[in-house]
Design a protein around this motif. Structure first.
Motif, PDB file in Angstrom:
ATOM      1  N   SER A  37      -9.412  -8.734   1.190  1.00 27.46           N
ATOM      2  CA  SER A  37      -9.657  -7.335   0.806  1.00 27.46           C
ATOM      3  C   SER A  37      -8.839  -6.937  -0.425  1.00 27.46           C
ATOM      4  CB  SER A  37      -9.326  -6.403   1.970  1.00 27.46           C
ATOM      5  OG  SER A  37      -7.965  -6.520   2.335  1.00 27.46           O
ATOM      6  N   ARG A  81      -0.564  -0.489  -4.416  1.00 27.28           N
ATOM      7  CA  ARG A  81      -2.010  -0.287  -4.257  1.00 27.28           C
ATOM      8  C   ARG A  81      -2.278   0.691  -3.114  1.00 27.28           C
ATOM      9  NH1 ARG A  81      -1.532  -6.218  -4.608  1.00 27.28           N
ATOM     10  NH2 ARG A  81      -1.778  -6.731  -6.809  1.00 27.28           N
ATOM     11  N   PRO A  82      -1.944   1.956  -3.317  1.00 27.15           N
ATOM     12  CA  PRO A  82      -2.179   2.932  -2.241  1.00 27.15           C
ATOM     13  C   PRO A  82      -3.646   3.081  -1.878  1.00 27.15           C
ATOM     14  CG  PRO A  82      -1.574   4.023  -4.300  1.00 27.15           C
ATOM     15  CD  PRO A  82      -1.337   2.564  -4.501  1.00 27.15           C
ATOM     16  N   HIS A  83      -4.551   2.753  -2.814  1.00 23.95           N
ATOM     17  CA  HIS A  83      -5.982   2.863  -2.523  1.00 23.95           C
ATOM     18  C   HIS A  83      -6.455   1.780  -1.553  1.00 23.95           C
ATOM     19  CE1 HIS A  83      -5.495   0.052  -5.858  1.00 23.95           C
ATOM     20  NE2 HIS A  83      -6.663  -0.482  -5.543  1.00 23.95           N
ATOM     21  N   LYS A  84      -5.568   0.815  -1.248  1.00 22.94           N
ATOM     22  CA  LYS A  84      -5.931  -0.264  -0.335  1.00 22.94           C
ATOM     23  C   LYS A  84      -5.399  -0.036   1.083  1.00 22.94           C
ATOM     24  CE  LYS A  84      -8.183  -3.165  -3.047  1.00 22.94           C
ATOM     25  NZ  LYS A  84      -9.572  -3.602  -2.761  1.00 22.94           N
ATOM     26  N   VAL A  85      -4.906   1.172   1.338  1.00 20.69           N
ATOM     27  CA  VAL A  85      -4.288   1.410   2.639  1.00 20.69           C
ATOM     28  C   VAL A  85      -5.302   1.300   3.775  1.00 20.69           C
ATOM     29  CG1 VAL A  85      -4.592   3.929   2.567  1.00 20.69           C
ATOM     30  CG2 VAL A  85      -2.715   2.943   3.892  1.00 20.69           C
ATOM     31  N   LYS A  86      -6.557   1.717   3.548  1.00 17.02           N
ATOM     32  CA  LYS A  86      -7.562   1.650   4.619  1.00 17.02           C
ATOM     33  C   LYS A  86      -7.877   0.220   5.032  1.00 17.02           C
ATOM     34  CE  LYS A  86      -9.779   6.146   3.916  1.00 17.02           C
ATOM     35  NZ  LYS A  86     -11.033   6.874   3.580  1.00 17.02           N
ATOM     36  N   THR A  91       0.823  -1.221   0.000  1.00 15.13           N
ATOM     37  CA  THR A  91       0.000   0.000   0.000  1.00 15.13           C
ATOM     38  C   THR A  91       0.855   1.269   0.000  1.00 15.13           C
ATOM     39  OG1 THR A  91      -0.101   0.147   2.421  1.00 15.13           O
ATOM     40  CG2 THR A  91      -1.788  -1.195   1.323  1.00 15.13           C
TER      41      THR A  91
END
Length: 629
Positions: A475, A436-441, A85
């Motif tokens: 996820s 996948r920075p959009h998967k950090v949450k 991420t």
């Protein structure tokens, strides 16, 4: 206390222990191969008459399903998910921002952080999570990974002594004390320890580890090791490009202030006029890597520039009143060797790009390719003027079949270019994982769930960690294949193969026999000498068997010795529980096994660095026990 008799089985186990140490130190074969050899030999010997109890066939491979090994597999997957991420890269950037880029400043920050974290979670988990961070730091600073991972790993082990939940032996301590009370008269009953009873000693040990590596690291740490193929490949490509095409340049981050005369000018005009490359812009928090050539400069903004130092300073920054930052700040992550670099892309026959100029193809916008040069035949065209060629606006040059485009590109974008039939990517040795920075949450959510289960429930550690690992996969932070690839299987086989040997040491009575022989030597010694002897014994035992096994075996013995000598049995029990963390001499501890592969350590590296650390641990822990207990 009745003396145990040395049996044929004990002698076989002692021979196996000697062989294991010899194979580890001599490194005749790789250490994980040596561990598997010992496992197979242990299983084979158990079929011989008189040696049946060495290892039951059903238990021979129990190490592969052990709580420790499954936990290590899970933390590797969780660490890879957080790294994918970009979170670990941000942590690395924060450490570099606060601590600079020197070994002497990075080691205390990284090691201290790991020490604190491992005081509340298993030290192998803390170490596994920081391996990607340290890897990023090594890449960006040029410091070999081998000079950073050992201090981090040792301090992860030391951090486990800060609280009573930091390591398995300390977690077991109160239960063993309560069991020991059942054998003691009412006036000798021991009190259990609180969560932070050992904190002063743990802090002393962590500080000792940090000071040790800061002061003596230059002599005791390996001088150089392969600290990551990706980073080395990126650096070798830079050298190759310079030698082949004569493109010598450095990265700079420049501030464009309000009122600058550059405001309103196009990037393409600036690049051509000043013979440099603008590879990134940042304006009001919006950052663009490989911006379009007709992008107009606004202020206040920042520019990421690749160019000759003399040109950037004397012909660009100074005349226009621009500030050059001492190091990359906003663009630090984007232009780290693990994220981007220089590559070669060839135009094949039949490509739709033939006859069209890069500016018409909008290669920056569509593919993220910042063209530094076009190599055609014996000629190299670039913005930079050389003795052989004048400066050329490469964005306006129509492309031909066979042209080699020398580009700066983010590795993630280059991986996509490989799928485009209009280009042939010559550079092959670069990081091709999709970030996948959009998967950090979701990654942080499952990491928090894992920590919550570890800290606030009695659920088995491996199950807690595997819950987080599964969450990363479900996820889609990681695919299942990426999860498999994240596991260091050499580490898994090393630990899983040694666990049955540790069990054989305990189950055959070999551990009890060794303990008795040493205790006979200590008979009649003063209390302090007895306590030091117990600490040394626990240190030796934890090198050849699990720290849990050593603790369970030695705490009752230590209590008996203390009662007989008129000493405090609870302090002797605590001495054992702390000393079983003194495992630095050979890579049998889970943390040492974990860092061995990535840093390319050899057993002798641990012997050299860990030998001194082992002595320091004994001195500091004994001093702490004397001061606070």
């Amino acid at each position: 206390m009745e003396a145990p008799v040395l049996t044929f089985e004990m002698m076989a186990v002692l021979c196996l222990l000697g062989l294991t140490v010899f194979l580890f130190v001599s490194e005749i074969v790789r250490i994980d191969v040596a561990a598997v050899m010992v496992l197979v030999l242990l299983g084979g010997l158990s079929y011989l008459p008189g040696l049946e109890t060495l290892a039951r066939p059903a238990d021979l491979f129990v190490g592969f399903s052990s709580n420790a090994v499954i936990s290590i597999i899970a933390v590797m997957i969780i660490g890879a998910g957080l790294d994918r991420t970009g979170l670990m890269s941000k942590v690395a950037a924060l450490i570099l921002k606060r601590g600079g880029e020197t070994e002497g400043r990075i080691i205390p920050i990284v090691s201290g952080s790991v020490g604190v974290i491992s005081s509340f979670m298993q030290n192998v988990g803390a170490a596994a999570l920081f391996i990607p961070v340290v890897s990023r730091i090594a890449t960006r600073t040029g410091i070999p990974l081998s000079r950073l991972l050992m201090p981090m790993g040792f301090c992860a082990i030391l951090g486990g002594t800060i609280t009573l939940v930091g390591s398995s032996p300390l977690i077991l301590l109160n239960d063993l004390i309560l069991s020991g009370n059942a054998m003691l008269p009412a006036d000798q009953q021991m009190e259990t320890f609180g969560l932070f009873s050992v904190t002063p000693i743990g802090i002393m040990l962590v500080l000792t580890g940090i000071i040790y590596f800061v002061v003596f690291g230059r002599w005791i740490l390996p001088k150089s090791r392969d600290y990551g193929a990706d980073a080395n490949s990126a650096r070798s490509m830079q050298v190759y490009i310079e030698k082949t095409y004569g493109l010598r340049a450095d990265f700079f981050e420049i501030k464009v202030p309000e009122g600058s005369i550059l405001i309103g000018q196009k990037l393409s005009d600036i690049m051509m006029a000043h013979h440099l490359y603008i590879l990134g812009t940042s304006y009001r928090g919006k950052k663009v890597i490989a911006p379009m050539a007709d992008t107009v400069i606004e202020a206040p903004s920042r520019l990421a520039i690749l160019g000759l130092r003399r040109v950037v300073w004397e012909e660009f920054a100074h005349p226009f009143g621009l500030e050059i930052l001492p190091e990359l700040d906003v663009f630090a992550d984007d232009f780290a060797a693990t994220e981007s670099g220089v590559a070669e892309v060839v135009i094949p026959p039949g490509s739709a790009a033939i006859g069209r100029a890069p500016i018409d193809l909008r290669l920056r916008q569509s593919h993220g390719l910042s063209i530094l040069a076009i190599h055609r035949g014996e000629e190299t065209l670039s913005h930079v003027e050389t003795d052989d060629h004048p400066a050329t606006h490469v964005g306006l040059v129509p492309l031909q079949a066979g042209d080699t485009l020398v580009v700066h590109v983010q590795w993630e974008r280059l991986a996509r270019v490989k799928k485009d039939k209009n280009f042939v990517v010559v550079t092959s040795d670069f990081p091709q994982e999709e970030m996948r920075p959009h998967k950090v949450k979701p990654a942080l959510v499952f990491f928090a769930i894992t920590l919550g289960l570890i800290l606030f429930t009695d659920v088995m550690l491996s199950l807690c960690l595997m819950t987080g690992a599964l969450g990363m996969i479900l996820s889609r932070v990681l695919s299942i294949d990426e999860a498999y690839a994240a596991v260091s299987w050499s580490t898994v086989f090393l630990l899983a193969s040694l666990i049955p040997l540790g069990q054989a040491v305990q189950n055959t009575g070999t551990a009890g026999w060794i303990a008795h022989q040493i205790l006979v030597l200590l008979d009649g010694w003063p209390v302090l000498a007895l306590q030091i002897g117990i600490a040394v014994l626990a240190t030796v035992f934890t090198l050849v068997m699990s720290n849990v096994g050593a603790t369970v075996l030695l705490v009752p013995l230590a209590i008996s010795i203390a009662v007989e000598a008129g000493a405090n049995p609870a302090v002797f029990a605590l001495t054992v529980a702390i000393s079983t963390s003194n495992s630095f001499l050979i890579p049998t501890h889970q943390v040492n096994a974990l860092i061995m592969g990535p840093a390319g350590y050899r057993v002798m590296d641990f012997v050299r660095s860990g030998g001194i650390m082992t002595v320091l641990f004994l001195i500091v822990s004994m001093t702490g026990l004397a001061l606070f207990f």
